[in-house]
Design a protein around this motif. Sequence first.
Motif, PDB file in Angstrom:
ATOM      1  N   TYR A  91       0.845  -1.194   0.000  1.00 20.28           N
ATOM      2  CA  TYR A  91       0.000   0.000   0.000  1.00 20.28           C
ATOM      3  C   TYR A  91       0.882   1.247   0.000  1.00 20.28           C
ATOM      4  CZ  TYR A  91       1.007   0.028   5.049  1.00 20.28           C
ATOM      5  OH  TYR A  91       1.629   0.034   6.266  1.00 20.28           O
ATOM      6  N   ASP A  92       0.272   2.408  -0.221  1.00 22.75           N
ATOM      7  CA  ASP A  92       0.988   3.681  -0.243  1.00 22.75           C
ATOM      8  C   ASP A  92       0.670   4.484   1.018  1.00 22.75           C
ATOM      9  OD1 ASP A  92       2.187   3.367  -2.828  1.00 22.75           O
ATOM     10  OD2 ASP A  92       0.227   3.786  -3.724  1.00 22.75           O
ATOM     11  N   PHE A 220      -8.276   6.302  13.185  1.00 19.51           N
ATOM     12  CA  PHE A 220      -8.941   7.463  13.766  1.00 19.51           C
ATOM     13  C   PHE A 220      -9.718   8.157  12.648  1.00 19.51           C
ATOM     14  CE2 PHE A 220      -5.053   6.817  16.190  1.00 19.51           C
ATOM     15  CZ  PHE A 220      -5.448   6.969  17.502  1.00 19.51           C
ATOM     16  N   TRP A 221     -10.695   8.928  13.036  1.00 16.55           N
ATOM     17  CA  TRP A 221     -11.317   9.816  12.055  1.00 16.55           C
ATOM     18  C   TRP A 221     -10.265  10.856  11.662  1.00 16.55           C
ATOM     19  CZ3 TRP A 221     -16.124   9.257   9.912  1.00 16.55           C
ATOM     20  CH2 TRP A 221     -16.979   8.338  10.523  1.00 16.55           C
ATOM     21  N   GLY A 222      -9.747  10.742  10.450  1.00 14.25           N
ATOM     22  CA  GLY A 222      -8.759  11.704   9.968  1.00 14.25           C
ATOM     23  C   GLY A 222      -7.323  11.255  10.055  1.00 14.25           C
ATOM     24  N   ALA A 223      -7.072  10.020  10.520  1.00 12.21           N
ATOM     25  CA  ALA A 223      -5.679   9.539  10.608  1.00 12.21           C
ATOM     26  C   ALA A 223      -5.670   8.018  10.550  1.00 12.21           C
ATOM     27  CB  ALA A 223      -5.015  10.026  11.897  1.00 12.21           C
ATOM     28  N   ASN A 224      -4.867   7.473   9.631  1.00 16.79           N
ATOM     29  CA  ASN A 224      -4.754   6.023   9.491  1.00 16.79           C
ATOM     30  C   ASN A 224      -3.425   5.671   8.830  1.00 16.79           C
ATOM     31  OD1 ASN A 224      -5.214   5.863   6.448  1.00 16.79           O
ATOM     32  ND2 ASN A 224      -7.067   6.927   7.115  1.00 16.79           N
ATOM     33  N   ARG A 225      -3.173   4.378   8.627  1.00 16.34           N
ATOM     34  CA  ARG A 225      -1.884   3.893   8.133  1.00 16.34           C
ATOM     35  C   ARG A 225      -1.607   4.308   6.689  1.00 16.34           C
ATOM     36  NH1 ARG A 225      -2.325  -2.365   8.691  1.00 16.34           N
ATOM     37  NH2 ARG A 225      -0.171  -2.292   7.970  1.00 16.34           N
ATOM     38  N   PHE A 226      -2.636   4.743   5.942  1.00 19.23           N
ATOM     39  CA  PHE A 226      -2.424   5.204   4.570  1.00 19.23           C
ATOM     40  C   PHE A 226      -1.959   6.659   4.534  1.00 19.23           C
ATOM     41  CE2 PHE A 226      -5.859   2.023   4.440  1.00 19.23           C
ATOM     42  CZ  PHE A 226      -5.180   1.023   3.760  1.00 19.23           C
ATOM     43  N   GLN A 227      -1.965   7.300   5.694  1.00 22.61           N
ATOM     44  CA  GLN A 227      -1.568   8.703   5.764  1.00 22.61           C
ATOM     45  C   GLN A 227      -0.316   8.923   6.610  1.00 22.61           C
ATOM     46  OE1 GLN A 227      -5.307   9.642   7.464  1.00 22.61           O
ATOM     47  NE2 GLN A 227      -6.212  10.432   5.575  1.00 22.61           N
ATOM     48  N   TYR A 228      -0.189   8.167   7.723  1.00 18.86           N
ATOM     49  CA  TYR A 228       0.899   8.429   8.665  1.00 18.86           C
ATOM     50  C   TYR A 228       1.597   7.141   9.088  1.00 18.86           C
ATOM     51  CZ  TYR A 228      -1.717  12.769   8.868  1.00 18.86           C
ATOM     52  OH  TYR A 228      -2.373  13.912   8.514  1.00 18.86           O
ATOM     53  N   PRO A 229       2.848   7.238   9.572  1.00 16.15           N
ATOM     54  CA  PRO A 229       3.559   6.039  10.065  1.00 16.15           C
ATOM     55  C   PRO A 229       2.780   5.386  11.205  1.00 16.15           C
ATOM     56  CG  PRO A 229       5.064   7.912   9.848  1.00 16.15           C
ATOM     57  CD  PRO A 229       3.690   8.452   9.659  1.00 16.15           C
TER      58      PRO A 229
END
Length: 469
Positions: A91-92, A220-229
């Motif tokens: 995934y990215d 989280f609403w607004g944060a997940n593994r596709f966005q942050y480490p």
Amino acid sequence: GILIVIQVHSNRIMSKVGLASVSVVVLLGVLVKLWSDHVDSLRRYMLPVWLSGHPVHFEENLVPAKAAEEMFKYLKDVGVLYTNAADTKWYDVTYEDVGEAEPMINGRCADPFLVPNKNRTACVLPGRVDVGRHYILTGGPSGLKEMYEDAVSRLLSFGIYNWDLSKDPTMHSLFTGEKFQNAAKFTCPKDKQYIDPFQGNYIVQLPGQTVAAHIDAPYFWGANRFQYPQWLLAVMVFSGLFEHIFVPQVQVVGYIHQWNPNEKELSEIGGNFIYWGDKKNVNTHNTKDGKVHVGSDTILPVPLAGVSVDGSKLVHAADVYYPNVVPPKIDKSRQTELRYSSSDDVWHLKVDNEIVKTYQNDDLRISIVFRARCHKDEAEAEKFRNQIYDSEKALRLEEDILEVLVKDMAKRGVVKSNALSAMPRKQLAMKMIDEYIRYPYPEKAHIPYNFCALSRLIPAATGILSLVC
């Protein structure tokens, strides 16, 4: 007269030596007591209240035998499995780092805690540096004492991360079946009984490998593994500062290997599922600063059986599979894969395209992992899915996450208020991990640290450490 003078001085010297000896003994006694108290405090595993008291559900024959055979065949059809350090191959991620990236030198990452990023253009903290670092420091639940290279090799299991379950019809059918759905609903909160599947994994371990203590990648609403480490997401969970946007989930682990731990000597095979702080292992009478004392329990990896937990809240691990075996060296900076050979029905461990070792099917510990989010209803699930990849609805890395954490750490006296701009990002990341994330230390080890791993940080000590490690 001379003899009398010598005798008097001798008595004085012996008196001083005696006092010195007593002082040394007293000092040693104090140091031993301090060390004993320190070890006891580490063994007394304290978790934030919001990470304790969660349910664990075990069920035999959760996976039908035919389904297990078909999924094993799917693994073989895929043919090539990569290590979990390279999970982003599947995934990215919008932000692979939080500013700590360093250039690679001669195609390698010299820093022991950095790995090549997805495109091998820079060195970054691994997605689960929180997990690997703690394991190397402590030697895991068993308190192993071994060199850095051996410790890392134990952690780098292989697998597949699948976000489109339609690609694996057997897994999709199994996960949507009544047994898995009921196991999932047992774990989800009573007011969040709508099960929204999002991931199906295969985890393959070689003899000698383990799963370090960890929590799964949170949402989280607004944060997940596709966005942050993932390590940053784990920090967010342990901090308790983002509970208002946390999304509960369920992880159902099933075992599809064919060997049976009940038919073998347990001390020989290992590989048990370990967890801390479920409902029956919480000491509510021992709380301090919002933390509660928790104990551990284990479950045998029986074929076709399964266990259901919220892995993003319940700390869990697996002890070493075949603990008397040291796996081949697996270098985090080199291209490593487990490749199936259909011609002779075996698996080849390959490093930079060279075969290092060959394994039979029954040599492997294989688990499937079903993951789903728990929502109130279908409308809430759809609303959440629609914002997962929406950059406009994502939390801002600097303002909404890092600043919140730094402000809290400054209040605790851990960093200065300007740390976000003044402190090197790698140092700041480590500070966050050390301040918030709490994984267990070995319960039975007299020395709860893997001092042998110092060879990586202090190469000059390698010779001395090799005598005892």
